[in-house]
Design an enzyme around this catalytic site. Structure first.
Site, mmCIF file in Angstrom:
data_model
loop_
_atom_site.group_PDB
_atom_site.id
_atom_site.type_symbol
_atom_site.label_atom_id
_atom_site.label_comp_id
_atom_site.label_asym_id
_atom_site.label_seq_id
_atom_site.Cartn_x
_atom_site.Cartn_y
_atom_site.Cartn_z
ATOM 1 C CG ASP A 219 -1.444 0.160 2.685
ATOM 2 O OD1 ASP A 219 -2.119 0.268 1.649
ATOM 3 O OD2 ASP A 219 -0.249 -0.163 2.693
ATOM 4 C CD GLU A 287 -5.156 -1.985 0.238
ATOM 5 O OE1 GLU A 287 -4.889 -1.862 -0.965
ATOM 6 O OE2 GLU A 287 -4.284 -2.029 1.119
#
Length: 565
Positions: A219, A287
């Site tokens: 993330d 990401e």
């Protein structure tokens, strides 16, 4: 003719799954509910893994299921080594992993290294400790500016809106230091200048690797490191998009003190070294909302990540020129570092592409859609989404699917504002709808209570009326349905070897048509405003029924076909 032939590792006898896999993203609270409380859970996921294997995907990626107060739907982690009771138990995870592996599915889990929950044990210890203590050094605390430190340490803003700093209160009730949170106030940023944080996350990675997970989606992978001194943000730096650039130019990018710092790559080299001690191969996927593309490619160098989501592709309008430009640059830039491209059209953070493509394409992509906003054209949006999907699945590299896109699910655009749970909604002073509309529970059995999401009628967010007719059972085995198109596409993608095929553009294609050959087939996507002639050949797959019923006629607008010419 422009030719792109993807590079394969010289010692590979078969394609590396990390370079070719189709990965299905599961958002746990919205996938399937086994308990009946209206919230999806791990046993619910396990019960439908057979459906995903039948769909034809190679792997699943689970968004966070860790212990969390759920201030940001689990991306605020309080314990990185346990399952939140909302989703089940650690034993439930072990059962899920065993079932997935038994079906031949890899399992990728989310890791959130930029920030923790404010309920993490270490942050509670930091609040209780004095300024300058070892406990506070695990996070980013700073004295404020102005009289009595009443102003934030700098002008950084939270991604969710508002300032990126929150002031603490001392034990005696007096105002204290400030702590940094690039997202919600309940998500304090870790201090990656502290070696203890590096060691902790290596330990977390090893915990899940030892359980047998096949990889991690990282993330906000472009965060972690902040510039020394944390200087104010320069708001004058230019930012541009592919849509407004001549073909020969790259988008401008600001030199930001909190994103895409050079030192972040040292973290991922360390992680790569750890993962390489495990067999079979384990994957890291980034990401990283990073621009331009050559900066993104740095995350997938041989000693770092295996994949990085191509958000320039996701963010592209339904425009042939822009899409070809992004595809060309993505493949060639990644090839320079020996990496494949990782294609994606939807995820849990963006408006579903079945709705996004039904909006005007010359305006910025919205962050959620409310009932009073301009509404997507549902028919047009789905037609373009199907065409975009067949275009994406024919491209070399890996691809990600977001749960429900195989059903053609639209965004929930008339959700009652009082039901919204995304912190973007309130941190933007109730102006930005946020991401709840793409996170609505899936319909499995049309017309059943909760459309078969679980054993009760409860769903943590209500489903729009359209979901009943789009349910899995209403589409399975139905020729021409979106679900069957996905099944056919994934079967053909695997049997034809499209993931490892070269891509050669057909430059004599009509204006507004993307046309290329790959792995012995021809792919044409008509993104113009009129039908175009279609070459004769064997029709393998079409995103829409063709007027003539075969491949000898015309290619309608907003339609993609795969042909053997």
């Amino acid at each position: 003719m422009t030719d792109h032939t993807p590079e394969q590792p010289s010692d590979a006898t078969t394609p590396d799954w990390r370079r070719t896999a189709v990965v299905y993203q599961i958002y746990p609270r919205s996938f399937a509910d086994a308990s009946g409380d209206g919230i999806g859970d791990l046993p619910g996921i396990t019960s439908h893994l057979g459906d995903l294997a039948e769909l034809g995907v190679d792997a699943v990626w689970l968004s966070p299921f860790y212990t969390s107060p759920q201030a940001d739907a689990g991306y605020d982690v309080a314990d990185y080594r346990d399952v939140d009771p909302l989703f089940g138990t650690i034993d439930d995870f072990d059962v899920l992993l065993e079932r997935a592996h038994g079906l031949g599915l890899k399992v990728i889990i989310d890791l959130v290294p930029n920030h923790s929950s404010d309920e993490h044990r270490w942050f509670r210890e930091a609040l209780a400790a004095a300024p300058g203590s070892a406990e506070r050094d695990r996070y980013i605390f700073a004295d404020g500016k102005g009289v009595d430190g009443a102003e934030p340490p700098n002008n950084w803003l939270s991604v969710f809106g508002g300032p990126a700093w929150t002031r603490t209160t001392n034990a005696d009730g007096s105002p204290g230091q400030w702590y940094l949170h690039m997202f919600d106030t309940r998500q304090p940023d870790w201090n990656w200048d502290n070696r203890a944080i590096h060691d902790e996350f290596l330990s977390v990675l090893a915990f899940w690797l030892d359980k047998g997970v096949d990889g991690f989606r990282i993330d906000v992978a472009n965060s972690l490191i902040k510039a020394p001194g944390r200087p104010d943000l320069d708001l004058s730096s230019p930012v541009s998009t592919f849509a407004d650039l001549p073909d020969g130019e790259e988008p401008a990018v600001a030199d930001l003190p909190m994103w895409d710092r050079e030192e972040v790559h040292e973290v991922y080299r360390e992680w790569r070294s750890l993962l390489d001690t495990y067999s079979p191969s384990r994957m890291l996927v980034a990401e990283a909302w990073v621009r331009p593309l050559h900066r993104l490619a740095r995350y997938v160098r041989r000693d770092e990540m295996d994949q990085a989501f191509n958000f320039d592709f996701l963010a592209s309008p339904w425009d042939a020129r822009v899409l070809r430009l992004v595809i060309d640059r993505s493949i060639s830039t990644n090839a320079e570092v020996g990496a494949p491209t990782t294609w994606v059209l939807s995820n849990h953070d963006v408006v579903r592409h079945a709705s996004r493509f039904g909006l005007p394409q010359d305006v910025p992509r919205p962050n959620g859609i409310r009932a009073g906003d301009p509404q997507p054209d549902a028919v047009l949006g789905l037609q373009r989404a199907r065409a975009a999907t067949l275009l994406m699945l024919a491209l070399p590299g890996s691809a990600y699917l977001y749960q429900g896109e195989e059903l053609g699910l639209p965004e929930h655009t008339d959700l009652d504002d009082d039901l919204r749970q995304d912190p973007t909604w309130w941190r933007s002073d109730y102006e930005i709808a946020g991401r709840d509309g793409c996170r609505v529970p899936l319909p499995w059995v049309g017309g059943a209570p909760g459309n078969g999401f679980g054993p009760s009628a409860a769903t943590w967010l209500p489903q729009p009326a359209s979901y009943a007719d789009l349910a899995w059972d209403r589409q399975f085995g139905v020729p021409g349905s979106t679900l069957e198109m996905y099944r056919d596409a994934l079967r053909l993608r695997a049997s034809l070897g499209l993931a490892t095929g070269g891509l050669a553009w057909l430059d004599d294609a009509p204006a507004g048509v993307l046309a290329f050959t790959t792995a012995g087939i021809t792919v044409l996507a008509n993104i113009s405003d009129a039908p175009v002639p279609l070459p004769a050949g064997e029709l393998l797959l079409s995103s829409e029924a063709l007027p003539s019923g075969d491949a000898a006629g015309t290619l309608p607008v907003d339609t993609t076909v795969w042909l053997r010419v």
